[in-house]
Each structure stands twice: as structure tokens, then as C-alpha cells.
Design a protein around this motif. Structure first.
Motif, PDB file in Angstrom:
ATOM      1  N   ASP A 103       0.894  -5.735   2.816  1.00 42.98           N
ATOM      2  CA  ASP A 103       1.193  -6.912   2.013  1.00 42.98           C
ATOM      3  C   ASP A 103       2.308  -6.757   0.999  1.00 42.98           C
ATOM      4  O   ASP A 103       2.648  -7.710   0.311  1.00 42.98           O
ATOM      5  CB  ASP A 103      -0.069  -7.379   1.293  1.00 42.98           C
ATOM      6  CG  ASP A 103      -0.662  -6.292   0.420  1.00 42.98           C
ATOM      7  OD1 ASP A 103      -0.075  -5.206   0.333  1.00 42.98           O
ATOM      8  OD2 ASP A 103      -1.719  -6.531  -0.173  1.00 42.98           O
ATOM      9  N   SER A 104       2.904  -5.595   0.882  1.00 43.13           N
ATOM     10  CA  SER A 104       3.982  -5.475  -0.092  1.00 43.13           C
ATOM     11  C   SER A 104       5.092  -4.575   0.437  1.00 43.13           C
ATOM     12  O   SER A 104       4.861  -3.689   1.261  1.00 43.13           O
ATOM     13  CB  SER A 104       3.459  -4.927  -1.422  1.00 43.13           C
ATOM     14  OG  SER A 104       3.100  -3.577  -1.293  1.00 43.13           O
ATOM     15  N   ASN A 105       6.274  -4.853  -0.051  1.00 43.32           N
ATOM     16  CA  ASN A 105       7.449  -4.117   0.362  1.00 43.32           C
ATOM     17  C   ASN A 105       8.394  -4.067  -0.835  1.00 43.32           C
ATOM     18  O   ASN A 105       8.672  -5.092  -1.438  1.00 43.32           O
ATOM     19  CB  ASN A 105       8.111  -4.830   1.542  1.00 43.32           C
ATOM     20  CG  ASN A 105       9.129  -3.983   2.233  1.00 43.32           C
ATOM     21  OD1 ASN A 105       8.826  -2.880   2.652  1.00 43.32           O
ATOM     22  ND2 ASN A 105      10.335  -4.483   2.349  1.00 43.32           N
ATOM     23  N   VAL A 106       8.878  -2.880  -1.199  1.00 41.87           N
ATOM     24  CA  VAL A 106       9.817  -2.745  -2.306  1.00 41.87           C
ATOM     25  C   VAL A 106      11.040  -1.983  -1.810  1.00 41.87           C
ATOM     26  O   VAL A 106      10.915  -0.945  -1.165  1.00 41.87           O
ATOM     27  CB  VAL A 106       9.183  -2.011  -3.512  1.00 41.87           C
ATOM     28  CG1 VAL A 106      10.211  -1.785  -4.610  1.00 41.87           C
ATOM     29  CG2 VAL A 106       7.994  -2.790  -4.048  1.00 41.87           C
ATOM     30  N   ALA A 155      11.061  -6.686  -4.730  1.00 39.27           N
ATOM     31  CA  ALA A 155       9.891  -6.876  -3.879  1.00 39.27           C
ATOM     32  C   ALA A 155      10.284  -7.917  -2.838  1.00 39.27           C
ATOM     33  O   ALA A 155      10.820  -8.974  -3.179  1.00 39.27           O
ATOM     34  CB  ALA A 155       8.709  -7.358  -4.702  1.00 39.27           C
ATOM     35  N   ASP A 187       7.126   0.423   2.097  1.00 37.78           N
ATOM     36  CA  ASP A 187       6.422  -0.648   2.797  1.00 37.78           C
ATOM     37  C   ASP A 187       4.994  -0.172   3.027  1.00 37.78           C
ATOM     38  O   ASP A 187       4.773   0.804   3.736  1.00 37.78           O
ATOM     39  CB  ASP A 187       7.119  -0.926   4.127  1.00 37.78           C
ATOM     40  CG  ASP A 187       6.571  -2.135   4.847  1.00 37.78           C
ATOM     41  OD1 ASP A 187       5.434  -2.561   4.554  1.00 37.78           O
ATOM     42  OD2 ASP A 187       7.282  -2.662   5.720  1.00 37.78           O
ATOM     43  N   ASN A 188       4.022  -0.849   2.396  1.00 40.46           N
ATOM     44  CA  ASN A 188       2.647  -0.387   2.564  1.00 40.46           C
ATOM     45  C   ASN A 188       2.004  -0.916   3.842  1.00 40.46           C
ATOM     46  O   ASN A 188       0.811  -0.756   4.039  1.00 40.46           O
ATOM     47  CB  ASN A 188       1.798  -0.694   1.334  1.00 40.46           C
ATOM     48  CG  ASN A 188       1.280  -2.109   1.296  1.00 40.46           C
ATOM     49  OD1 ASN A 188       1.593  -2.927   2.159  1.00 40.46           O
ATOM     50  ND2 ASN A 188       0.494  -2.419   0.294  1.00 40.46           N
ATOM     51  N   PRO A 239       9.138  -9.809   1.107  1.00 35.89           N
ATOM     52  CA  PRO A 239       8.002 -10.005   2.015  1.00 35.89           C
ATOM     53  C   PRO A 239       7.907  -8.853   3.003  1.00 35.89           C
ATOM     54  O   PRO A 239       8.921  -8.368   3.497  1.00 35.89           O
ATOM     55  CB  PRO A 239       8.336 -11.315   2.723  1.00 35.89           C
ATOM     56  CG  PRO A 239       9.320 -12.002   1.837  1.00 35.89           C
ATOM     57  CD  PRO A 239      10.088 -10.909   1.152  1.00 35.89           C
ATOM     58  N   SER A 240       6.706  -8.421   3.254  1.00 40.81           N
ATOM     59  CA  SER A 240       6.482  -7.358   4.214  1.00 40.81           C
ATOM     60  C   SER A 240       6.673  -7.907   5.622  1.00 40.81           C
ATOM     61  O   SER A 240       6.237  -9.014   5.933  1.00 40.81           O
ATOM     62  CB  SER A 240       5.069  -6.801   4.057  1.00 40.81           C
ATOM     63  OG  SER A 240       4.889  -5.670   4.859  1.00 40.81           O
ATOM     64  N   THR A 298      12.013  -6.565  -9.547  1.00 41.60           N
ATOM     65  CA  THR A 298      10.800  -5.949 -10.094  1.00 41.60           C
ATOM     66  C   THR A 298      11.187  -4.738 -10.934  1.00 41.60           C
ATOM     67  O   THR A 298      12.291  -4.227 -10.842  1.00 41.60           O
ATOM     68  CB  THR A 298       9.853  -5.467  -8.972  1.00 41.60           C
ATOM     69  OG1 THR A 298      10.511  -4.453  -8.224  1.00 41.60           O
ATOM     70  CG2 THR A 298       9.443  -6.601  -8.056  1.00 41.60           C
TER      71      THR A 298
END
Length: 164
Positions: free
Chosen positions: A75-78, A147, A71-72, A149-150, A122
């Protein structure tokens, strides 16, 4: 979307997608769809105490296991998941085919929908059969990334973190 909810989404998705499969069990003439579990197999009963169930009673099955999350924070979460696939076959030469069949069903289902719940597939779908098999028990593993939503925190609810 948190990792617990995504795990539950995957269990539900794979349960539905594999429901029509009929695979061997340790019982003659009894075929069934793989049971999908989250995390780990349930505790097996103790045969020494007179319980009849053994680990082989769970076969065939798929375990959906959360591995990790990146989780950055903006804006992104994997999320990465490992799928453990297990089947039962007394065919010592071709028994591996049932495990591979389940793995192919999973792969094709994921590629067809491209997402599960809010998770977008992804990267790659990695699949492998175990090199050493405990015949008549056959195993494989898959890894997939989603991926999602964060998660955003509402800082106005949290306050400044200090008690005055």
C-alpha cells in the motif's frame, strides 16, 4: 507510478518553475534559466576535435536524479530523488548565492504545490552547498522524497507462473 514517469514529472515541473529565472552564463551579458536534465548531463563535445562547447556551456542547470525506491508491495511506495544544482558566477566571494537562489526557488515551489504529478512530497527537503567549489562553477545538492501510489499487478493476466 513508476520511477521513470516520476522523474519525467519532476523534470517538467522544475523546467516550468525555473523558467523565469535569469542567471549568469560563461558568456558576457547572456543570462538564462537553468536547464533541467534527467539523470546526467548530456555528453559534452570534444574541444580537441574543434567542437566549441565545453561543460561550462551547460551552466546553469539542475539534474533530477532518481536515487532509490521503497515499495512495501501492498500500500505504500516512496521514491527518493537527488537534485544537483549548478550555476556559473565569476564573483569569487558571492557566487554561491545564485546556487542557493535556485535551491530556494525549488524548495518554495515544492512546498507551495505539495505534490508533483501523483507524487506527494513527504519527509524533509534537504539542501546543502558543496563545501569545496570549483569557481566560477558553483554547486549544491538537494534530496526530496515522494510518496507515490504503489503499483499493483493484475495477477489474472500473469497466470500462475508455470508453463504446463
Amino acid at each position: 507510478m513508476d520511477s521513470l514517469n516520476m522523474t519525467d514529472e519532476l523534470v517538467s515541473f522544475f523546467t516550468d518553475e525555473l523558467a523565469e529565472m535569469r542567471l549568469q552564463t560563461k558568456y558576457e551579458n547572456i543570462l538564462k534559466a537553468p536547464t533541467v536534465y534527467d539523470g546526467y548531463l548530456p555528453l559534452k563535445k570534444n574541444a580537441r576535435r574543434g567542437d566549441e562547447d565545453t561543460e561550462q556551456d551547460y551552466y546553469p542547470y539542475v539534474i533530477v536524479r532518481f536515487l532509490y525506491e521503497k515499495d512495501n508491495l501492498k500500500d505504500s511506495n516512496v521514491m527518493k530523488f537527488r537534485l544537483l544544482i549548478a550555476t556559473y558566477s565569476k564573483d569569487e566571494r558571492q557566487g554561491w548565492r545564485e546556487t542557493l537562489d535556485v535551491m530556494n526557488h525549488i524548495k518554495f515551489a515544492l512546498k507551495e504545490v505539495d505534490s508533483v504529478g501523483p507524487g506527494l512530497l513527504t519527509g524533509e527537503i534537504e539542501s546543502a552547498l558543496f563545501e569545496e567549489q570549483m569557481k566560477p562553477l558553483w554547486h549544491g545538492v538537494m534530496e526530496v522524497d515522494f510518496a507515490t501510489p504503489s503499483v499493483q499487478l493484475d495477477r489474472s493476466v500473469l497466470g500462475d507462473g508455470f508453463n504446463h
